[in-house]
Design a protein around this motif. Structure first.
Motif, PDB file in Angstrom:
ATOM      1  N   ASP A  38      12.056   0.920  13.376  1.00 15.43           N
ATOM      2  CA  ASP A  38      12.796   1.897  14.194  1.00 15.43           C
ATOM      3  C   ASP A  38      11.820   2.794  14.960  1.00 15.43           C
ATOM      4  N   THR A  82       8.436  -2.683   7.508  1.00 18.90           N
ATOM      5  CA  THR A  82       9.174  -1.421   7.628  1.00 18.90           C
ATOM      6  C   THR A  82       8.865  -0.699   8.942  1.00 18.90           C
ATOM      7  N   LYS A  83       9.681   0.300   9.190  1.00 15.61           N
ATOM      8  CA  LYS A  83       9.496   1.247  10.307  1.00 15.61           C
ATOM      9  C   LYS A  83       9.608   0.583  11.677  1.00 15.61           C
ATOM     10  N   LYS A  91      16.677   0.278  -1.034  1.00 15.73           N
ATOM     11  CA  LYS A  91      17.482  -0.390   0.008  1.00 15.73           C
ATOM     12  C   LYS A  91      17.940  -1.777  -0.452  1.00 15.73           C
ATOM     13  N   GLY A 113      14.769   2.317   9.322  1.00 18.49           N
ATOM     14  CA  GLY A 113      15.133   3.723   9.207  1.00 18.49           C
ATOM     15  C   GLY A 113      14.890   4.211   7.804  1.00 18.49           C
ATOM     16  N   GLU A 114      14.998   5.524   7.619  1.00 19.21           N
ATOM     17  CA  GLU A 114      14.722   6.096   6.298  1.00 19.21           C
ATOM     18  C   GLU A 114      15.907   5.983   5.358  1.00 19.21           C
ATOM     19  N   ARG A 133       1.200   7.391  -7.894  1.00 21.26           N
ATOM     20  CA  ARG A 133       1.555   8.268  -6.773  1.00 21.26           C
ATOM     21  C   ARG A 133       2.404   9.414  -7.310  1.00 21.26           C
ATOM     22  N   LEU A 188       0.830  -1.198   0.000  1.00 16.67           N
ATOM     23  CA  LEU A 188       0.000   0.000   0.000  1.00 16.67           C
ATOM     24  C   LEU A 188       0.868   1.252   0.000  1.00 16.67           C
ATOM     25  N   GLN A 189       0.263   2.342  -0.446  1.00 16.77           N
ATOM     26  CA  GLN A 189       0.970   3.621  -0.488  1.00 16.77           C
ATOM     27  C   GLN A 189       1.465   4.027   0.906  1.00 16.77           C
ATOM     28  N   GLY A 190       2.701   4.456   0.957  1.00 20.04           N
ATOM     29  CA  GLY A 190       3.230   4.936   2.226  1.00 20.04           C
ATOM     30  C   GLY A 190       3.872   3.860   3.082  1.00 20.04           C
ATOM     31  N   GLN A 214      11.112   9.894  -7.378  1.00 22.35           N
ATOM     32  CA  GLN A 214      11.722   9.405  -6.134  1.00 22.35           C
ATOM     33  C   GLN A 214      12.653   8.221  -6.409  1.00 22.35           C
ATOM     34  N   GLY A 249       6.403   2.108   2.329  1.00 20.93           N
ATOM     35  CA  GLY A 249       7.862   2.171   2.199  1.00 20.93           C
ATOM     36  C   GLY A 249       8.371   1.374   1.013  1.00 20.93           C
ATOM     37  N   LYS A 250       7.512   1.150   0.052  1.00 22.58           N
ATOM     38  CA  LYS A 250       7.845   0.295  -1.098  1.00 22.58           C
ATOM     39  C   LYS A 250       9.002   0.848  -1.918  1.00 22.58           C
ATOM     40  N   THR A 251       8.885   2.110  -2.309  1.00 20.09           N
ATOM     41  CA  THR A 251       9.912   2.703  -3.168  1.00 20.09           C
ATOM     42  C   THR A 251      11.257   2.775  -2.424  1.00 20.09           C
ATOM     43  N   THR A 252      11.204   3.205  -1.183  1.00 23.16           N
ATOM     44  CA  THR A 252      12.423   3.263  -0.369  1.00 23.16           C
ATOM     45  C   THR A 252      13.044   1.868  -0.241  1.00 23.16           C
TER      46      THR A 252
HETATM   47  P1  GDP Z   1       5.665   3.887  -0.833  1.00 21.31           P
HETATM   48  O1  GDP Z   1       4.477   4.786  -1.049  1.00 21.31           O
HETATM   49  O2  GDP Z   1       5.256   2.562  -0.287  1.00 21.31           O
HETATM   50  O3  GDP Z   1       6.557   3.771  -2.016  1.00 21.31           O
HETATM   51  O4  GDP Z   1       6.489   4.554   0.370  1.00 21.31           O
HETATM   52  P2  GDP Z   1       7.879   5.340   0.412  1.00 21.31           P
HETATM   53  O5  GDP Z   1       8.998   4.446   0.031  1.00 21.31           O
HETATM   54  O6  GDP Z   1       7.755   6.628  -0.294  1.00 21.31           O
HETATM   55  O7  GDP Z   1       7.987   5.567   1.988  1.00 21.31           O
HETATM   56  C1  GDP Z   1       7.031   6.341   2.700  1.00 21.31           C
HETATM   57  C2  GDP Z   1       7.740   7.034   3.860  1.00 21.31           C
HETATM   58  O8  GDP Z   1       8.170   6.067   4.807  1.00 21.31           O
HETATM   59  C3  GDP Z   1       8.980   7.792   3.426  1.00 21.31           C
HETATM   60  O9  GDP Z   1       9.051   8.985   4.158  1.00 21.31           O
HETATM   61  C4  GDP Z   1      10.123   6.849   3.833  1.00 21.31           C
HETATM   62  O10 GDP Z   1      11.319   7.546   4.118  1.00 21.31           O
HETATM   63  C5  GDP Z   1       9.554   6.220   5.078  1.00 21.31           C
HETATM   64  N1  GDP Z   1      10.134   4.912   5.378  1.00 21.31           N
HETATM   65  C6  GDP Z   1      10.227   3.816   4.589  1.00 21.31           C
HETATM   66  N2  GDP Z   1      10.791   2.784   5.249  1.00 21.31           N
HETATM   67  C7  GDP Z   1      11.064   3.214   6.509  1.00 21.31           C
HETATM   68  C8  GDP Z   1      11.649   2.625   7.674  1.00 21.31           C
HETATM   69  O11 GDP Z   1      12.027   1.441   7.726  1.00 21.31           O
HETATM   70  N3  GDP Z   1      11.758   3.431   8.777  1.00 21.31           N
HETATM   71  C9  GDP Z   1      11.327   4.735   8.772  1.00 21.31           C
HETATM   72  N4  GDP Z   1      11.476   5.435   9.902  1.00 21.31           N
HETATM   73  N5  GDP Z   1      10.783   5.314   7.701  1.00 21.31           N
HETATM   74  C10 GDP Z   1      10.644   4.569   6.581  1.00 21.31           C
END
Ligand code: GDP
Length: 297
Positions: A252, A249-250, A120, A277-278, A142, A109-111, A148, A113-116
Motif C-alpha cells: 500500500d 508487505t507494505k 492477518k 495495509g496495517e 523484540r 527480519l524485524q519490522g 503485540q 510485518g511478521k507479527t501483524t
Molecule cells: P515484525 O517486527 O516483523 O513483527 O513487524 P510488525 O508486524 O510489528 O510490523 C511492523 C510495522 O509495519 C507495524 O507498524 C505494522 O503495522 C506495519 N505493517 C505490517 N504490514 C504492513 C502492510 O502491509 N502495510 C503497511 N502500511 N504497514 C504494515
C-alpha cells in the motif's frame, strides 16, 4: 502509490512505440532500453532484468509482431505475459497438512510485518474456513512482540500461547504445539524472532524451531519497500531454511516493484500473499496476472 515510477516509465516506452504506427527492430531496441532502465530503477534484480529484456526482445522482433497491424499493442501484451511469468504465473495456495494441525511458521527480519501478518493470516483462516487457529508467541527478543501478538489475538478472538520472554523459543513452541494438540486447533501459526539483519544465531534458532515443529509452511515476510534488499533477504532465508513461500508487505506504500518482480525468480519460491495495509484484513492472495495489470497501469 506502488509502482508509480515503473508504471510511468513503461507507459512512456509503449507510447513511443504507439506513435510510430509501423514499428522497426530499432524502435523495439529503443523501447527495450527504456524498459530495462525502468526495471533497474524499480530495483529489480539485475539478472532478472537481463533475462526479462532478452525474452521480450526476442519475442517482439518476431516478424509476426512487427508485421502485424498493431505491433505496439502486441509488444505491450508480450511485456504483460513476461511480467506474469517472472512473478510465477498463477497464485499458489497455502500448504496444508493431511491431519491437524497445519503448522505455519512465520519468519523474517524485524519490522517486516511478521507479527501483524501472523494476525492477518489467522483472521483470514477464521473468516474463510471457520478455522480454529492457535498463535504461538515465540519472538522473545523484540520488546513488546509477545504483547503485540496477544493484543492481536484478543482483537480476533484467536487464542495466543505465550510464556513471556524468559523461556527458550524452542521450548515455547514445544509447549504451544502440545496445547494445540490438546485443544484440537486446526492451524498453528508460530511468530518467530526477527533481527535487524540475517545472523547466524537467528538462523540457528529458526532451524531448531523448524526441526521441532516440522512446519507445513515456512512463510518469509519481507518488506516490499526495501527492494533489492528484500530479494537478498529472501535468498538468505531460503538458503538457510528452505522456505515454502513469501508474504510481501507494505504494497500500500510507494514501493517501486523490485521485490515483487525478483523474488520468485531469485529464490524459486512463490509469493503467496501481499500485505496492503496495517489493518488485520489487509492481506490478499498474490495473483501474478493482477499484479502485472497493476504494474502496467
Ligand atoms: P515484525 O517486527 O516483523 O513483527 O513487524 P510488525 O508486524 O510489528 O510490523 C511492523 C510495522 O509495519 C507495524 O507498524 C505494522 O503495522 C506495519 N505493517 C505490517 N504490514 C504492513 C502492510 O502491509 N502495510 C503497511 N502500511 N504497514 C504494515
Amino acid at each position: 502509490m506502488a509502482f508509480e515510477g515503473l508504471t510511468q516509465r513503461l507507459q512512456n516506452a509503449f507510447n513511443g512505440l504507439k506513435r510510430k504506427g509501423k514499428v522497426s527492430e530499432s524502435d523495439v531496441r529503443d523501447a527495450m532500453r527504456e524498459i530495462r532502465l525502468a526495471l533497474l530503477e524499480a530495483d529489480v534484480n539485475f539478472d532478472v532484468v537481463k533475462e526479462f529484456v532478452k525474452t521480450v526482445r526476442e519475442r517482439a522482433v518476431g516478424t509476426e509482431v512487427l508485421n502485424s497491424l498493431t505491433p505496439a499493442q502486441q509488444i505491450v501484451k508480450i511485456v504483460h505475459d513476461e511480467l506474469v511469468k517472472v512473478m510465477g504465473d498463477a497464485a499458489v495456495p497455502l500448504n496444508k497438512s493431511p491431519h491437524i494441525p497445519t503448522v505455519i511458521m512465520m519468519v523474517g527480519l524485524q519490522g517486516a510485518g511478521k507479527t501483524t501478518t501472523a494476525g492477518k493470516l489467522a483472521k483470514r483462516l477464521v473468516d474463510q474456513e471457520k478455522a480454529r487457529p492457535l498463535m504461538i508467541a515465540a519472538d522473545i527478543y523484540r520488546p513488546a512482540a509477545v504483547d503485540q501478538l496477544v493484543t492481536i489475538g484478543q482483537q480476533l478472538d484467536v487464542p495466543v500461547f505465550e510464556m513471556g520472554t524468559d523461556h527458550d523459543p524452542v521450548e515455547i513452541v514445544k509447549q504451544g504445539l502440545a496445547q494445540a494438540a490438546e485443544n484440537k486447533n486446526d492451524y498453528v501459526i508460530i511468530d518467530t524472532a526477527g533481527r535487524l539483519e540475517i545472523d547466524e544465531q537467528l538462523m540457528q534458532e529458526l532451524s531448531n524451531i523448524k526441526a521441532l515443529a516440522q512446519p507445513n509452511e515456512i512463510l518469509l515476510v519481507v518488506d516490499s519497500m526495501t527492494g533489492q534488499v528484500a530479494t537478498q533477504v529472501a535468498e538468505g532465508f531460503n538458503q538457510q531454511l528452505d522456505i515454502t513461500g513469501v508474504v510481501l508487505t507494505k504494497l500500500d506504500g510507494d514501493t517501486r516493484g523490485g521485490a515483487a518482480l525478483s523474488i520468485r525468480t531469485v529464490t524459486g519460491k512463490p509469493i503467496k500473499f501481499v500485505g496492503q495495509g496495517e489493518k488485520l484484513d489487509a492481506l490478499d492472495v498474490f495473483y501474478p496476472d493482477r499484479m502485472a495489470d497493476r504494474i502496467l497501469g
